[in-house]
Design an enzyme around this catalytic site. Structure first.
Site, short mmCIF file in Angstrom:
data_model
loop_
_atom_site.label_atom_id
_atom_site.label_comp_id
_atom_site.label_asym_id
_atom_site.label_seq_id
_atom_site.Cartn_x
_atom_site.Cartn_y
_atom_site.Cartn_z
N TYR A 56 18.78 32.62 40.20
CA TYR A 56 19.63 33.74 39.78
C TYR A 56 20.43 33.44 38.51
CZ TYR A 56 18.77 36.50 44.02
OH TYR A 56 18.20 37.27 45.01
N GLU A 89 9.54 33.07 38.21
CA GLU A 89 9.93 32.88 39.60
C GLU A 89 8.80 32.25 40.42
OE1 GLU A 89 11.33 36.74 40.82
OE2 GLU A 89 13.14 36.58 39.59
P1 IDP Z 1 17.66 42.96 42.62
O1 IDP Z 1 17.62 41.99 43.78
O2 IDP Z 1 17.41 44.38 43.08
O3 IDP Z 1 16.76 42.56 41.49
P2 IDP Z 1 19.90 42.04 40.98
O4 IDP Z 1 20.76 42.90 40.14
O5 IDP Z 1 18.92 41.15 40.30
O6 IDP Z 1 19.16 42.99 42.05
O7 IDP Z 1 20.86 41.18 41.90
C1 IDP Z 1 20.34 40.12 42.67
C2 IDP Z 1 20.95 40.16 44.04
O8 IDP Z 1 22.36 39.96 43.92
C3 IDP Z 1 20.82 41.49 44.79
O9 IDP Z 1 19.57 41.65 45.42
C4 IDP Z 1 21.94 41.36 45.79
O10 IDP Z 1 21.57 40.47 46.86
C5 IDP Z 1 23.01 40.66 44.97
N1 IDP Z 1 23.95 41.63 44.37
C6 IDP Z 1 23.74 42.45 43.32
N2 IDP Z 1 24.81 43.20 43.05
C7 IDP Z 1 25.75 42.83 43.95
C8 IDP Z 1 27.10 43.24 44.20
O11 IDP Z 1 27.65 44.11 43.53
N3 IDP Z 1 27.72 42.62 45.23
C9 IDP Z 1 27.15 41.66 46.00
N4 IDP Z 1 25.90 41.25 45.81
C10 IDP Z 1 25.19 41.82 44.80
#
Ligand code: IDP
Ligand code: MG
Length: 149
Positions: free
Chosen positions: A49, A126
């Site tokens: 991440y 990944e």
């Molecule tokens: P994605 O998994 O749909 O690609 P990303 O923006 O890449 O979304 O974020 C990775 C992961 O981080 C999300 O799947 C979720 O588990 C977590 N996440 C994203 N936004 C938030 C937030 O606002 N609060 C808490 N966890 C979040």
């Protein structure tokens, strides 16, 4: 053909959803080319991440993702990356339509049960981060001839 990295996150594993999530990719017609059940370290999740390192939820996210086993998979098919993301639904389950994995099986953005690569470039990164070359299985799916013209 494209490949994408799909992972059932620790909450999905604990909630007994590995089979359900895998089933959706199988039934859609995608081909499983690698899979393993692993406990990821926090350091590994920090790498995974890395693009989110400045987000306020980054530390909590890496902790959650290393809090229990993950079911990691590589799936192959036409438009695999895009269709995999569509099957997952939106990042926030509250915005995910019924019929998607997140729209059917979870409610909270911080516990959204499944990961899927968002671009072909990230999918390659990944897949390389999670799997070694010798962990891939080469075989012909008996469905192949009926899935594609
Ligand atoms: P994605 O998994 O749909 O690609 P990303 O923006 O890449 O979304 O974020 C990775 C992961 O981080 C999300 O799947 C979720 O588990 C977590 N996440 C994203 N936004 C938030 C937030 O606002 N609060 C808490 N966890 C979040
Ligand atoms: Mg993402």
């Amino acid at each position: 053909m494209e490949r994408t990295f799909i992972a059932v996150k620790p909450d999905g594993v604990q909630r007994g959803l590995c089979g359900e999530i895998m089933k959706r990719f199988e039934h859609r017609g995608f081909k499983l080319v690698a899979a393993k059940f692993v406990q990821a370290s926090e350091d590994h999740m920090k790498k995974h991440y890395l693009d989110l390192k400045d987000k306020p939820f980054y530390a909590g996210l890496c902790k959650y993702m290393s809090a229990g086993p993950i079911f990691a998979m590589v799936w192959e098919g036409q438009n695999m990356v895009k269709l995999g993301r569509m099957m997952l639904g939106e990042t926030n389950p509250a915005d995910s339509k019924p019929g998607t994995i997140r729209g059917d099986l979870c409610v909270n953005i911080g516990r959204n049960i499944v990961h899927g690569s968002d671009t072909l470039e990230n999918a390659k990164m990944e897949v390389d981060l999670w799997f070694k070359a010798e962990e891939f299985v080469t075989y012909t799916s008996c469905e192949q001839a009926w899935l594609y013209e």
